[in-house]
Design a protein around this motif. Structure first.
Motif, mmCIF file in Angstrom:
data_model
loop_
_atom_site.group_PDB
_atom_site.id
_atom_site.type_symbol
_atom_site.label_atom_id
_atom_site.label_comp_id
_atom_site.label_asym_id
_atom_site.label_seq_id
_atom_site.Cartn_x
_atom_site.Cartn_y
_atom_site.Cartn_z
ATOM 1 N N TYR A 35 52.563 -10.291 -57.048
ATOM 2 C CA TYR A 35 52.651 -11.731 -57.238
ATOM 3 C C TYR A 35 51.861 -12.168 -58.460
ATOM 4 O O TYR A 35 50.693 -11.823 -58.612
ATOM 5 C CB TYR A 35 52.071 -12.466 -56.020
ATOM 6 N N SER A 36 52.502 -12.947 -59.311
ATOM 7 C CA SER A 36 51.763 -13.637 -60.365
ATOM 8 C C SER A 36 51.201 -14.928 -59.780
ATOM 9 O O SER A 36 51.554 -15.328 -58.662
ATOM 10 C CB SER A 36 52.698 -13.969 -61.535
ATOM 11 N N SER A 37 50.333 -15.573 -60.513
ATOM 12 C CA SER A 37 49.774 -16.838 -60.027
ATOM 13 C C SER A 37 50.873 -17.878 -59.834
ATOM 14 O O SER A 37 50.834 -18.673 -58.887
ATOM 15 C CB SER A 37 48.697 -17.352 -60.985
ATOM 16 N N GLN A 38 51.877 -17.850 -60.714
ATOM 17 C CA GLN A 38 52.976 -18.812 -60.597
ATOM 18 C C GLN A 38 53.825 -18.530 -59.364
ATOM 19 O O GLN A 38 54.252 -19.438 -58.648
ATOM 20 C CB GLN A 38 53.853 -18.782 -61.846
ATOM 21 N N GLN A 39 54.063 -17.243 -59.076
ATOM 22 C CA GLN A 39 54.851 -16.876 -57.899
ATOM 23 C C GLN A 39 54.122 -17.236 -56.607
ATOM 24 O O GLN A 39 54.738 -17.698 -55.649
ATOM 25 C CB GLN A 39 55.165 -15.377 -57.931
ATOM 26 N N GLN A 48 50.193 -24.107 -60.092
ATOM 27 C CA GLN A 48 49.569 -22.866 -60.552
ATOM 28 C C GLN A 48 48.083 -23.065 -60.795
ATOM 29 O O GLN A 48 47.267 -22.176 -60.544
ATOM 30 C CB GLN A 48 50.258 -22.384 -61.828
ATOM 31 N N PRO A 64 44.143 -13.016 -61.966
ATOM 32 C CA PRO A 64 44.281 -11.560 -62.155
ATOM 33 C C PRO A 64 43.046 -10.782 -61.679
ATOM 34 O O PRO A 64 43.183 -9.707 -61.093
ATOM 35 C CB PRO A 64 44.490 -11.413 -63.665
ATOM 36 N N LYS A 67 43.087 -10.747 -57.870
ATOM 37 C CA LYS A 67 44.121 -9.835 -57.397
ATOM 38 C C LYS A 67 43.677 -8.382 -57.563
ATOM 39 O O LYS A 67 43.862 -7.555 -56.658
ATOM 40 C CB LYS A 67 45.422 -10.086 -58.157
#
Length: 282
Positions: A35-39, A48, A64, A67
């Protein structure tokens, strides 16, 4: 402190949006690597920037870093699989299984310790030490822990009354006052009879000490001093073992601190041990 433990320990002080992020991260930690921050923001229906601010509030430069830190912690604990430490050793012999279970219990105990700050532990010890009478109650499996704790208190010379039936306890509490303490054990903290006991007791001005899971629950919210236990496992037969181990360790800490409180308490304990030894002599 691992990031997941930090999130659990700080969740109750978070805003509503932060709690939503925290709960999602705790429930889906093994998925964050994809997962990205946007996802993550899209999955929760938030901005976000809320995800970024959440990460920074926990002490990370950004999402990041959070994560990556969670990924490292999961790898150390079994590759991100909550069942891995025990499940992987299930066929590796008794010694391997025992070692894995011990590590899981130790982790639950450490997380429970971090979730009960010194100020809370000291408040519980102060209340128990200064109490004229201590009423202790719990039902089912909670009743076992309550009984053992009442016995520990009695060994320290405390007047501790234990009940597993709400009706006799309700009668006892009718005469309770400001110098008394009620200790209620309830893993989920939602038992209606315990809530009624708590209300009856607090009418007399006494102090209520609750022992529950680290969740938002009515009994914890009602207590003057709230002790919490944290134990997590996706394996249904393992989680109760972790809970009991963490709970026992928390209660043992209280017992030792009470024992060390003053010379009189230590003398009373020694007397009780001597009396028991004489009673058990053939």
């Amino acid at each position: 402190m691992t990031p997941l433990i930090k999130i659990r320990s700080e969740r109750d002080q978070m805003s509503a949006i932060e709690r939503r992020i925290a709960d999602y991260v705790l429930d889906n930690a093994h998925l964050l690597r994809d997962y990205s921050s946007q996802q993550l923001a899209s999955a929760l229906g938030i901005s976000q920037s809320s995800v970024v601010k959440f990460s920074q509030k926990l002490g990370f430069k950004g999402y990041p870093d959070l994560k990556f830190s969670i990924g490292e912690a999961l790898a150390r604990d079994g590759g991100g699989d909550a069942d891995a430490p025990i499940a992987a050793d299930a066929t590796g012999g008794h010694a391997a299984l025992a070692d894995a279970l011990w590590r899981e219990k130790a982790a639950a105990g450490e997380e429970t310790r971090l979730l009960n700050p010194d100020a809370t532990i000291d408040a519980a010890v102060d209340a128990l030490h200064g109490a004229q009478r201590i009423f202790v109650c719990g039902f089912g499996a909670d009743g076992i822990a309550a009984r053992e704790f009442a016995l520990k208190l009695a060994m320290l010379g405390k007047l501790a009354l234990h009940e597993t039936d709400p009706l006799p306890m309700l009668a006892h509490l009718a005469g309770a006052g400001r110098d008394d303490v009620l200790v209620l054990f309830s893993e989920q903290g939602k038992h209606a009879a315990l809530a009624q006991l708590a209300r009856q007791f607090q009418l007399g001005g006494g102090r209520l000490l609750s022992v529950t899971r680290h969740t938002a629950n009515p009994l914890r919210a009602q207590a003057d001093v709230a002790l919490v236990v944290s134990a997590h496992s996706a394996m249904l037969h393992v989680e109760p073992l972790l809970y009991r181990a963490a709970l026992n360790h928390l209660l043992d800490v209280l017992f030792v601190l009470l024992f060390r409180r003053d010379d009189a308490t230590q003398a009373r304990f020694a007397t009780q041990v001597e009396r028991i030894a004489h009673l058990l002599d053939p």
